[in-house]
Structure formats: structure tokens, C-alpha cells
Scaffold this motif. Structure first.
Motif, mmCIF file in Angstrom:
data_model
loop_
_atom_site.group_PDB
_atom_site.id
_atom_site.type_symbol
_atom_site.label_atom_id
_atom_site.label_comp_id
_atom_site.label_asym_id
_atom_site.label_seq_id
_atom_site.Cartn_x
_atom_site.Cartn_y
_atom_site.Cartn_z
ATOM 1 N N CYS A 159 0.814 -1.224 0.000
ATOM 2 C CA CYS A 159 0.000 0.000 0.000
ATOM 3 C C CYS A 159 0.845 1.271 0.000
ATOM 4 O O CYS A 159 0.315 2.374 -0.157
ATOM 5 N N ALA A 160 2.152 1.123 0.169
ATOM 6 C CA ALA A 160 3.044 2.284 0.092
ATOM 7 C C ALA A 160 3.239 2.732 -1.349
ATOM 8 O O ALA A 160 3.590 3.880 -1.602
ATOM 9 N N ARG A 161 2.994 1.816 -2.270
ATOM 10 C CA ARG A 161 3.106 2.147 -3.692
ATOM 11 C C ARG A 161 1.801 2.766 -4.194
ATOM 12 O O ARG A 161 0.726 2.499 -3.669
ATOM 13 N N LEU A 162 1.901 3.574 -5.207
ATOM 14 C CA LEU A 162 0.716 4.129 -5.850
ATOM 15 C C LEU A 162 -0.114 2.982 -6.425
ATOM 16 O O LEU A 162 0.412 2.113 -7.110
ATOM 17 N N HIS A 163 -1.404 2.972 -6.095
ATOM 18 C CA HIS A 163 -2.298 1.923 -6.574
ATOM 19 C C HIS A 163 -3.730 2.428 -6.539
ATOM 20 O O HIS A 163 -3.995 3.522 -6.038
ATOM 21 N N GLY A 164 -4.645 1.636 -7.066
ATOM 22 C CA GLY A 164 -6.040 2.059 -7.112
ATOM 23 C C GLY A 164 -6.986 0.956 -6.709
ATOM 24 O O GLY A 164 -6.599 -0.209 -6.593
ATOM 25 N N HIS A 165 -8.229 1.369 -6.487
ATOM 26 C CA HIS A 165 -9.287 0.435 -6.102
ATOM 27 C C HIS A 165 -10.576 0.818 -6.815
ATOM 28 O O HIS A 165 -10.777 1.975 -7.191
ATOM 29 N N ASN A 166 -11.445 -0.149 -6.933
ATOM 30 C CA ASN A 166 -12.833 0.085 -7.307
ATOM 31 C C ASN A 166 -13.616 0.053 -5.996
ATOM 32 O O ASN A 166 -13.923 -1.013 -5.474
ATOM 33 N N TYR A 167 -13.875 1.231 -5.457
ATOM 34 C CA TYR A 167 -14.480 1.362 -4.140
ATOM 35 C C TYR A 167 -15.992 1.155 -4.188
ATOM 36 O O TYR A 167 -16.652 1.490 -5.168
ATOM 37 N N VAL A 168 -16.515 0.619 -3.090
ATOM 38 C CA VAL A 168 -17.956 0.533 -2.872
ATOM 39 C C VAL A 168 -18.240 1.228 -1.550
ATOM 40 O O VAL A 168 -17.639 0.895 -0.517
ATOM 41 N N VAL A 169 -19.118 2.217 -1.587
ATOM 42 C CA VAL A 169 -19.536 2.944 -0.393
ATOM 43 C C VAL A 169 -20.976 2.547 -0.111
ATOM 44 O O VAL A 169 -21.838 2.672 -0.988
ATOM 45 N N ALA A 170 -21.244 2.044 1.084
ATOM 46 C CA ALA A 170 -22.602 1.667 1.477
ATOM 47 C C ALA A 170 -23.017 2.538 2.646
ATOM 48 O O ALA A 170 -22.353 2.552 3.687
#
Length: 117
Positions: free
Chosen positions: A25-36
Motif C-alpha cells: 500500500c506504500a506504492r501508488l495503486h487504485g481500487h474500485n471502491y464501494v460505499v454503502a
């Protein structure tokens, strides 16, 4: 108590640079987030709702304009963790809808963080 929940989706990048260099997680990365967002009320309104789901469109607009396809380190004050996002979205939602009781943020289908006062 009656409860409803609605999900919203967005994609974004972040980096937790304060973690050790070898931590993924220290590296630049992305997610497909879900907010509920979860809302609750002891009684239903005159229409038989806790809250009309359509009222929650303001959260979709907020997420789409401020968070979707952004770098979260540039958007949030403080850490860009799922926990911090859950608190951020809870504060937004509670300011809009007093029935808000919790917000959950998932970075992956198998992990989530929740803020519930």
C-alpha cells in the motif's frame, strides 16, 4: 428499528506513503471502491420509507464530482485509508440525512471498513 442501505461505486487511486517501502500500500495503486450508507428509523414516514432512496442521489453526485477517478491523497485531508473514507462519507451523510447510522467502504470484494458512532 427499520434499516435501509444503498451502495455507490467509484474508482480512485491512493498511496499510503507513510508505510514501509516494502508494504504494497506504500506504492501508488487504485481500487474500485464501494460505499454503502445505512440509515435507520424507529418508524416509517408517511410514504412507508425510512428515507426515499431517491433522496440519496446527492451522495452519488458528491462521489462522482469529488472522488471518482481522482487521486485520494489530493482530495482528503489526512490518510486516504478505507477507515478515513468511511468517516468522511459518514460525516457528509449525517449532515444530509439524520437517519444515517453507518457508512461502509470496501476497497476489494473481501475487505471493508466501517464508521458507526
Amino acid at each position: 428499528m427499520y434499516r435501509i442501505c444503498k451502495e455507490f461505486h467509484f474508482s480512485a487511486s491512493h498511496q499510503l506513503a507513510h508505510l514501509p517501502e516494502h508494504h504494497q500500500c506504500a506504492r501508488l495503486h487504485g481500487h474500485n471502491y464501494v460505499v454503502a450508507v445505512e440509515l435507520a428509523a424507529p418508524e416509517l414516514d408517511a410514504n412507508g420509507f425510512v428515507r426515499d432512496y431517491h433522496d440519496l442521489a446527492a451522495l452519488k453526485s458528491y462521489i462522482d464530482t469529488r472522488f471518482d477517478h481522482r487521486h485520494l491523497n489530493d482530495v482528503l485531508d489526512g490518510p486516504s485509508t478505507a477507515e478515513a473514507l468511511a468517516r468522511h462519507f459518514f460525516d457528509y451523510c449525517a449532515g444530509q440525512w439524520p437517519e444515517t447510522v453507518a457508512v461502509r467502504v470496501s476497497e476489494t470484494p473481501r475487505s471493508w471498513a466501517e464508521y458507526r458512532p
